[in-house]
Design a protein around this motif. Structure first.
Motif, PDB file in Angstrom:
ATOM      1  N   HIS A  66      -8.167   9.251  -4.705  1.00 47.25           N
ATOM      2  CA  HIS A  66      -6.930   9.776  -4.115  1.00 47.25           C
ATOM      3  C   HIS A  66      -7.035   9.921  -2.596  1.00 47.25           C
ATOM      4  CE1 HIS A  66      -4.681  10.675  -7.828  1.00 47.25           C
ATOM      5  NE2 HIS A  66      -5.887  10.724  -8.350  1.00 47.25           N
ATOM      6  N   ASP A  67      -8.207   9.646  -2.062  1.00 47.56           N
ATOM      7  CA  ASP A  67      -8.421   9.772  -0.608  1.00 47.56           C
ATOM      8  C   ASP A  67      -8.512   8.417   0.073  1.00 47.56           C
ATOM      9  OD1 ASP A  67      -8.477  12.509  -0.866  1.00 47.56           O
ATOM     10  OD2 ASP A  67     -10.653  12.589  -1.122  1.00 47.56           O
ATOM     11  N   ARG A  68      -7.996   7.385  -0.561  1.00 50.45           N
ATOM     12  CA  ARG A  68      -8.070   6.058   0.038  1.00 50.45           C
ATOM     13  C   ARG A  68      -6.673   5.453   0.133  1.00 50.45           C
ATOM     14  NH1 ARG A  68     -12.393   5.112  -4.091  1.00 50.45           N
ATOM     15  NH2 ARG A  68     -14.197   6.168  -3.204  1.00 50.45           N
ATOM     16  N   ARG A  69      -6.423   4.887   1.291  1.00 51.09           N
ATOM     17  CA  ARG A  69      -5.154   4.199   1.516  1.00 51.09           C
ATOM     18  C   ARG A  69      -5.397   2.715   1.274  1.00 51.09           C
ATOM     19  NH1 ARG A  69      -0.461   2.456   1.767  1.00 51.09           N
ATOM     20  NH2 ARG A  69       0.997   2.922   3.461  1.00 51.09           N
ATOM     21  N   PHE A  70      -4.625   2.135   0.380  1.00 53.66           N
ATOM     22  CA  PHE A  70      -4.753   0.702   0.158  1.00 53.66           C
ATOM     23  C   PHE A  70      -4.285  -0.046   1.398  1.00 53.66           C
ATOM     24  CE2 PHE A  70      -4.093   2.305  -4.230  1.00 53.66           C
ATOM     25  CZ  PHE A  70      -5.325   1.924  -4.739  1.00 53.66           C
ATOM     26  N   SER A  71      -5.047  -1.069   1.773  1.00 50.15           N
ATOM     27  CA  SER A  71      -4.680  -1.875   2.927  1.00 50.15           C
ATOM     28  C   SER A  71      -5.426  -3.203   2.807  1.00 50.15           C
ATOM     29  CB  SER A  71      -5.069  -1.149   4.219  1.00 50.15           C
ATOM     30  OG  SER A  71      -4.508  -1.795   5.345  1.00 50.15           O
TER      31      SER A  71
END
Ligand SMILES: [Zn+2]
Length: 190
Positions: A59-64
């Motif tokens: 939940h602490d990762r932004r997909f990019s």
């Protein structure tokens, strides 16, 4: 379920993550918009405020994604239902607290206010963003045309939340999806 219970519900946050996974998969299946190169995962860490302690590190990762072609390396960031541009709070909290502070006094909003403490200056910044920042984007000029009857920009985001049907989760998810175009890509919410 009240908005307060919703924000404390692990299943709701898992649902938002699942939507983000879907949005990321759709981008991943495409190519770099600038040069047509392949896209490689380039997730980056976020530490969203308002996040439940019980949630896992995913939940602490932004997909990019980053273009694999030498000389390009363009970054493509999918839309998100969890992260509203660079805002440090979860998108759902930015929405709900902004609605609350706009004068809504429904009991469920009062309970949310007791559960989530956001300092007044932050809330004022958010209100200015809804009123001036969001409404000055090219996306908004298109999006507002689809809202019939027209919404009052001064009442954002509550004036849009009110347009969606269903329970608290349905309406909040619908609004977060609606805002998707300003959460990723080349248009970044400030
Ligand atoms: Zn490229």
């Amino acid at each position: 379920m009240s908005y307060r219970d919703l924000m404390a519900d692990v299943a709701f946050h898992q649902l938002l993550l699942a939507f983000d996974v879907d949005l990321a998969c759709a981008v991943r299946a495409g190519r770099c918009a600038r040069c047509g190169g392949a896209l490689h995962s380039a997730r980056y860490p976020r530490k969203p405020r308002g996040r439940l302690c019980r949630l896992g590190p995913e939940h602490d990762r932004r997909f990019s994604f980053c273009c694999a072609a030498d000389g390009c390396r363009s970054r493509t960031t999918p839309a998100s239902l969890r992260f509203l541009g660079r805002k440090v709070y979860l998108a759902a909290i930015v929405v709900l607290v902004s609605v609350l502070r706009h004068g809504a006094s429904a009991p469920r909003m009062e309970r949310l206010s007791q559960a989530i403490a956001v300092d007044r200056r932050t809330v004022e910044r958010w209100r200015a963003w809804w009123r001036d920042g969001l409404t000055s984007t090219p996306w908004w000029r298109m999006a507002r045309a689809g809202l019939i009857p027209p919404v009052d920009p001064a009442g954002l985001p509550g004036s849009i939340l009110d347009r969606f049907a269903g329970d608290a989760a349905d309406r909040l998810v619908a609004l977060l999806r609606f805002l998707g175009p300003v959460t990723g890509g080349r248009v970044h919410a400030r």
